[in-house]
Scaffold this active site. Sequence first.
Site, short mmCIF file in Angstrom:
data_model
loop_
_atom_site.label_atom_id
_atom_site.label_comp_id
_atom_site.label_asym_id
_atom_site.label_seq_id
_atom_site.Cartn_x
_atom_site.Cartn_y
_atom_site.Cartn_z
N HIS A 1 -11.73 -19.27 11.03
CA HIS A 1 -11.63 -17.81 11.21
C HIS A 1 -11.69 -17.06 9.89
O HIS A 1 -11.62 -15.83 9.88
CB HIS A 1 -10.34 -17.45 11.95
N SER B 1 -5.72 -18.89 14.60
CA SER B 1 -6.59 -18.19 15.54
C SER B 1 -5.84 -17.34 16.55
O SER B 1 -6.40 -16.36 17.05
CB SER B 1 -7.49 -19.18 16.26
N LYS C 1 -18.47 -18.55 14.46
CA LYS C 1 -17.68 -17.30 14.49
C LYS C 1 -18.38 -16.24 13.66
O LYS C 1 -19.39 -15.71 14.10
CB LYS C 1 -16.24 -17.62 14.09
C1 LIG Z 1 -12.68 -21.92 16.65
C2 LIG Z 1 -11.98 -22.89 15.78
C3 LIG Z 1 -12.48 -24.18 15.62
C4 LIG Z 1 -13.64 -24.68 16.43
O1 LIG Z 1 -14.84 -24.14 15.99
P1 LIG Z 1 -16.12 -24.20 16.97
O2 LIG Z 1 -17.25 -24.04 16.06
O3 LIG Z 1 -15.94 -23.09 17.96
O4 LIG Z 1 -16.07 -25.53 17.63
C5 LIG Z 1 -11.82 -25.01 14.74
N1 LIG Z 1 -10.73 -24.61 14.06
C6 LIG Z 1 -10.22 -23.37 14.20
C7 LIG Z 1 -9.02 -22.97 13.42
C8 LIG Z 1 -10.83 -22.48 15.07
O5 LIG Z 1 -10.31 -21.27 15.23
#
Ligand SMILES: *Cc1c(COP(=O)(O)O)cnc(C)c1O
Length: 394
Positions: A210, A182, A241
């Site tokens: 992502h 990320s 996302k």
């Molecule tokens: C954003 C993210 C999460 C968490 O996801 P949410 O739905 O925002 O809780 C988990 N793993 C990775 C790699 C992320 O980038």
Amino acid sequence: MRDDPLHYLQRELQALRDQGLYRSLRVLNGEQRARTSIDSRLVVNLSSNNYLGLTTHPTLRERALEATRQLGVGSGSVRTIAGTFEIHMELERRLAAFKQTEAAVVFQSGFAANAGTVAAVLGRDDVIVSDELNHASIIDGARLSRAQIKVFAHRDAAAARRILEELPRGQRTLLITDGVFSMDGDVGALPALCDLADEFACIMMVDDAHASGVFGRAGRGTVDHFGLHGRVDIQVGTLSKAIGVLGGYVAGSRALIDVLRHRARPFLFSTSHPPAVAAACLAALDVLESEPELIDRLWDNTRFFKAGLAGLGFDTGASESPITPVIVGDAALAMTLSDRLFDRGVFAQGIGFPTVPKDKARVRTIVTATHSRDDLQFALDAFKAVGAELGILR
Ligand SMILES: *Cc1c(COP(=O)(O)O)cnc(C)c1O
């Protein structure tokens, strides 16, 4: 009068201020969009994970409203008591089909999916072999599991191999990586890690938060992108996302999903999604199929913007995704870069320790399918001007 037992927190806040790391929350005055108003200023927004612009997509909005009218605003219970609606089950079936697995289970967030799953599947006699830049929710899940945690250098399958070779034969081991990282936007060493998982009989887990909606056919993620179906035992994705709503899920075998429904603590002890969330996620899966041009546009914009930033002479790391970091090193400098960009109408958040290593502070940019070329050129012009002011162009 009682002394405030939390008075020591003032010192922590002062330390953040001294390091230039203290931040106020930026507040959106309207919708999450490519151009929006933040802190009462119109900006090009390069900080959301709204890759496909689905947060405001009319189909998702309409289906969420419809579900709210039919079913109300809240679910009223955890999934395992009275909080499983038909629409939750339908979403899980659709996600399993999307990821081409036997089954899937939805959690309240991607964070809950990772933390709940790692802790449910492993125990104190087990070993977790984890990329050093894996997401915080994987790290927390690993800690909660009480398994032994061994970290390999970022994307370094040879380093992972050296760890696996040292383990006793028959040691139950989870090999785990993010699909897309990320903060750097680079892609995990999936094919090589899957080979290791086969050779050393590891459980293979990929967190595609992502990558889902971004990589692979119709956004199926990195497992699809690399043609690794059937070789990744646990696939995690987020609905927060590219999908544009909220939630996380695990896709895998029927047995895995059954165990998570009995053992994963966020599933057991935290209330399920409101019907509107499930309905909007289902609509998003429809949109991924009916509007493939969104993903094409995302990648067109990604190529344009990445080439633009690199052409200006910024250090943009090794990204292969719509996430492009502008690495400046010092945290205070990253925050200054972010603030000056904001003054020029571009919102790109500065990120420092502990989210990234101390000497790797950066401004992180994320383009979406809904940025116009004008938006992106406007942002590049601002980067050029501020980069020159701060002397950080190579
Ligand atoms: C954003 C993210 C999460 C968490 O996801 P949410 O739905 O925002 O809780 C988990 N793993 C990775 C790699 C992320 O980038």
